[in-house]
Design an enzyme around this catalytic site. Structure first.
Site, short mmCIF file in Angstrom:
data_model
loop_
_atom_site.label_atom_id
_atom_site.label_comp_id
_atom_site.label_asym_id
_atom_site.label_seq_id
_atom_site.Cartn_x
_atom_site.Cartn_y
_atom_site.Cartn_z
N PHE A 187 40.04 14.96 15.71
CA PHE A 187 41.32 15.34 15.12
C PHE A 187 42.25 14.15 14.92
O PHE A 187 43.47 14.27 14.95
CB PHE A 187 42.00 16.44 15.97
CG PHE A 187 41.08 17.58 16.26
CD1 PHE A 187 40.51 18.32 15.23
CD2 PHE A 187 40.74 17.89 17.58
CE1 PHE A 187 39.63 19.36 15.51
CE2 PHE A 187 39.87 18.94 17.85
CZ PHE A 187 39.31 19.68 16.82
N ARG A 188 41.65 12.95 14.75
CA ARG A 188 42.39 11.71 14.50
C ARG A 188 43.32 11.32 15.65
O ARG A 188 44.27 10.57 15.47
CB ARG A 188 43.16 11.80 13.18
CG ARG A 188 42.24 12.02 12.00
CD ARG A 188 42.89 11.73 10.67
NE ARG A 188 41.94 11.92 9.59
CZ ARG A 188 41.09 11.00 9.15
NH1 ARG A 188 41.06 9.80 9.71
NH2 ARG A 188 40.26 11.25 8.16
N LEU A 189 43.02 11.80 16.84
CA LEU A 189 43.76 11.37 18.03
C LEU A 189 42.99 10.21 18.66
O LEU A 189 42.49 10.29 19.78
CB LEU A 189 43.93 12.54 19.00
CG LEU A 189 44.71 13.73 18.42
CD1 LEU A 189 44.77 14.88 19.42
CD2 LEU A 189 46.12 13.30 18.02
#
Length: 211
Positions: A187-189
């Site tokens: 989730f692009r974290l």
């Protein structure tokens, strides 16, 4: 960068690299991982420089040594050679797609000494040594035949024996003052850790960055 992912589909992990204190040792470990997983040129890196008008230039080159800095070789009369010699600064970016990892490096650049350049040049295939003489890198070429003719002339000139290193061909060492490690997370974290220091030889500071 990788698209948003479901955590169940992400297999590769880094371990807790955020605990590392020595960025050069961490980079060496990541490079070893890349050598085992990348299909081609795990030592490939994007090299960024700036021309006399302040316009950035970037191209792919190969890392050829890692010690106190990142070592690569080129024709000093090429665009990158001239730009580095004018500014003595550059930036690098490594991206290992198979590992979903990236490393960015910035710092001052110095010319390697003659003995180091000679040793690396002597290790290159004979054809590559001839090419270092034959190619007027980055300058206009009227056609492929002109290059092949220059290669033939150089081959005849050095038909037997050693091929000396051209004075205009040598290496650079980028001594980092900033190294940032990036690893893809769901989730692009993403995980990002940046090491910085004021100058070579000084202690590193470390900070985690928002993705």
């Amino acid at each position: 960068m990788a698209p948003d992912q479901d955590p169940s589909t992400q297999v590769l992990t880094t371990g807790d690299f955020t605990d590392a204190d020595d960025p050069l040792r961490l980079f060496d470990a990541w490079l070893s991982d890349a050598a085992a997983s990348e299909p081609n040129d795990p030592n490939a890196m994007a090299l960024a420089t700036v021309d006399p008008d302040g316009l950035p230039n970037v191209r792919m080159v190969l890392l050829k040594g890692l010690d106190t800095g990142f070592v690569f070789y080129t024709n000093f009369e090429s665009a990158k050679g001239r730009e580095i010699l004018a500014s003595h600064k550059a930036a690098l970016c490594f991206h290992w797609k198979s590992l979903r990892r990236q490393v960015r490096v910035r710092g001052p650049v110095a010319v390697v000494d003659d003995a180091e350049a000679d040793a690396y040049y002597a290790s290159r295939p004979r054809g590559s040594r001839i090419g270092a003489w034959a190619s007027k890198q980055s300058r206009p070429l009227e056609g492929r035949f002109a290059l092949e003719a220059e290669v033939a002339r150089t081959t005849a000139r050095y038909g037997i024996g050693e091929i000396p290193r051209p004075a205009h061909w040598s290496g650079f060492r980028l001594t980092p003052v900033s190294i940032e490690f990036w690893h893809d997370r769901p989730f692009r974290l993403h995980d990002r850790v940046q090491f910085t220091r004021q100058a070579a030889g000084e202690p590193w500071s470390k900070a985690r960055l928002y993705p």
